[in-house]
Design a protein around this motif. Sequence first.
Motif, short mmCIF file in Angstrom:
data_model
loop_
_atom_site.label_atom_id
_atom_site.label_comp_id
_atom_site.label_asym_id
_atom_site.label_seq_id
_atom_site.Cartn_x
_atom_site.Cartn_y
_atom_site.Cartn_z
N ALA A 1 0.83 -1.21 0.00
CA ALA A 1 0.00 0.00 0.00
C ALA A 1 0.86 1.25 0.00
O ALA A 1 0.58 2.22 -0.73
N ALA B 1 2.43 1.60 -3.46
CA ALA B 1 1.40 1.99 -4.43
C ALA B 1 1.06 3.47 -4.28
O ALA B 1 0.88 4.17 -5.29
N GLU B 2 0.98 3.95 -3.06
CA GLU B 2 0.67 5.37 -2.84
C GLU B 2 1.75 6.27 -3.42
O GLU B 2 1.45 7.28 -4.05
N HIS C 1 -2.14 1.50 -8.07
CA HIS C 1 -2.60 0.60 -7.03
C HIS C 1 -3.06 -0.74 -7.60
O HIS C 1 -3.85 -0.77 -8.53
N CYS D 1 -2.46 -6.65 -11.13
CA CYS D 1 -1.98 -5.37 -11.62
C CYS D 1 -2.45 -5.14 -13.05
O CYS D 1 -2.25 -5.99 -13.93
#
Length: 98
Positions: A47, A50-51, A56, A70
Amino acid sequence: MAELLDDSAITAALADLPGWEREGNAIVRTAKLPSFPAAITVVDCVAEIAETRDHHPDIDIRWRTLTFRCSTHSEGGITEKDTALAASISEQIDAAGT
């Protein structure tokens, strides 16, 4: 804007991503972690990654089994953003000791 990878580029990328498979317009990996807390730790780390990338994965959590999917939804398929994120996800899974 990311460009879609063609079939040969996806195949080449998957050769460097053990455990990942193509499923339609996405690449997917399922991993079984040693415990539920270990699985959640991997999800937390992914997470954060991804941020920072503003890209994401879809994540399915089933006790200690995680499935990461993905795809670059805005492009309708697989881009380099997905293969790069998949490599980072694999690093987190491997670090967790699967």
